[in-house]
Design an enzyme around this catalytic site. Structure first.
Site, PDB file in Angstrom:
ATOM      1  N   LYS A 205      21.030 -16.354 130.535  1.00  0.00           N
ATOM      2  CA  LYS A 205      20.420 -15.354 129.673  1.00  0.00           C
ATOM      3  C   LYS A 205      21.129 -15.418 128.325  1.00  0.00           C
ATOM      4  O   LYS A 205      22.356 -15.336 128.269  1.00  0.00           O
ATOM      5  CB  LYS A 205      20.554 -13.951 130.249  1.00  0.00           C
ATOM      6  CG  LYS A 205      20.052 -12.890 129.291  1.00  0.00           C
ATOM      7  CD  LYS A 205      19.848 -11.570 129.955  1.00  0.00           C
ATOM      8  CE  LYS A 205      21.141 -10.907 130.322  1.00  0.00           C
ATOM      9  NZ  LYS A 205      20.923  -9.510 130.733  1.00  0.00           N
TER      10      LYS A 205
HETATM   11  C1  5RP Z   1      23.663  -5.254 128.930  1.00  0.00           C
HETATM   12  C2  5RP Z   1      22.947  -6.483 129.316  1.00  0.00           C
HETATM   13  C3  5RP Z   1      21.478  -6.395 129.377  1.00  0.00           C
HETATM   14  O1  5RP Z   1      21.054  -6.856 130.660  1.00  0.00           O
HETATM   15  C4  5RP Z   1      20.857  -7.330 128.348  1.00  0.00           C
HETATM   16  O2  5RP Z   1      21.472  -7.130 127.104  1.00  0.00           O
HETATM   17  C5  5RP Z   1      19.348  -7.075 128.256  1.00  0.00           C
HETATM   18  O3  5RP Z   1      19.172  -5.753 127.842  1.00  0.00           O
HETATM   19  P1  5RP Z   1      18.640  -5.488 126.337  1.00  0.00           P
HETATM   20  O4  5RP Z   1      17.257  -6.092 126.259  1.00  0.00           O
HETATM   21  O5  5RP Z   1      18.618  -3.977 126.192  1.00  0.00           O
HETATM   22  O6  5RP Z   1      19.615  -6.162 125.422  1.00  0.00           O
HETATM   23  O7  5RP Z   1      23.500  -7.543 129.586  1.00  0.00           O
HETATM   24  O8  5RP Z   1      25.022  -5.462 129.046  1.00  0.00           O
END
Ligand code: 5RP
Length: 295
Positions: A205
């Site tokens: 991610k």
């Molecule tokens: C928070 C995270 C979230 O899973 C990731 O950032 C996705 O959430 P957003 O779209 O709100 O950024 O890792 O620590």
């Protein structure tokens, strides 16, 4: 480890050539994994589109009660019909999500900081493989802080998670952290995603950036794009569209869904982009039509 003398800048990404090793399984880089790992990945990535919509609500692991997530017990079940995977902590899932929910589970397993810390890069592997098995997790999510003070410890967390995941056939998702000192450039994301992929994760991610197609081309496992801070819906849909267009296998959005006034319509519109080849403009029209129908 090779010496760093005369390191050549990588430049040949062949972005026009699809990933080559897709002989027996549709998820990028998963051909040589065992049946159980592939089963979990198939719970995450659609065999039809090859993509996924993850709904992230793990923010509380360091932010506490976040705007839009004050009541996990109400928000998460309400949105689950519109997404493919639920990304949360074991505490949130066990306490607030019915176990008969038929969605993939991305389990947040690393933690250790809070909003009270200046440096968020020091985490531990807080959830062990036994509890990931108990929760039937389809992947385990570990934050990785490339370039930060906590880099080594986060890579150790990631490696231990990957080792345990391989032993029990549960995929690992490496989450690229972008703390305040880390740049959101393609050169940073190429470095971070490639290091994490080479450690052996099954999913990464990260965030969308310029030259994103090169980040994707250089990464041998699927990338899902985090939404980041709340944007106007049209901009968030454009980011989702550009991410998919440039090779992401999905999105993992939190704030751009649960902080939207019309969260279910937003999640459904994102799904149109991710799974049905909608453009951002078509998805935004769908979003407006959906909220108008509800009036
Ligand atoms: C928070 C995270 C979230 O899973 C990731 O950032 C996705 O959430 P957003 O779209 O709100 O950024 O890792 O620590």
């Amino acid at each position: 480890m090779p010496d760093l003398e005369g390191v050549k800048i990588a430049k040949d990404y062949h972005v026009d050539i699809p990933f080559a090793n897709t002989k027996s399984f549709y998820v990028k880089g998963a051909n040589n994994l065992d049946w159980g790992m592939k089963r979990h990945l198939a719970n995450i990535f659609s065999p039809v589109s090859g993509n996924t919509v993850m709904f992230a609500f793990d923010h509380g692991y360091f932010m506490g009660s976040t705007a839009g997530l004050e009541r996990l017990d109400l928000v998460v079940p309400n949105l689950s019909d519109y997404v493919d995977v639920l990304m949360g902590t074991r505490g949130a899932l066990r306490a607030c999500v019915p176990p008969d929910i038929r969605k993939g589970i991305a389990l947040r397993v690393s933690s250790g900081s809070s909003m009270l810390n200046d440096d968020l890069s020091h985490e531990v592997l807080a959830v062990d493989i036994q509890d990931a098995i108990r929760m039937n997790a389809d992947c385990m999510a570990v934050q990785v802080f490339i370039g930060a003070d906590g880099q080594l410890a986060s890579i150790d967390n990631l490696s231990r998670c990957i080792n345990a995941g391989l032993s029990y056939s549960i995929p690992t998702m490496g989450v690229v952290a972008v703390g305040k000192d880390m740049e959101r450039t393609d050169s940073y994301f190429k470095l971070a995603t490639r290091i994490i992929a080479e450690m052996g994760v099954n999913i990464i991610k990260t965030y969308y950036c310029d030259n994103f197609e090169e980040v994707v081309a250089a990464c041998p496992v699927p990338i899902v794009v985090a939404g980041g801070k709340k944007l106007p819906e049209q901009e968030a849909l454009q980011m989702a569209y550009l991410s998919i267009q440039h090779g992401a296998n999905g999105v993992d959005m939190g704030r751009n869904i649960f902080q939207s006034y019309h969260a279910t319509a937003m999640a459904a519109a994102i799904g149109k982009i991710v799974h049905e080849k909608f453009t951002d403009k078509q998805a935004y029209e769908f979003y407006l039509d959906t909220i108008n129908e509800k009036k």
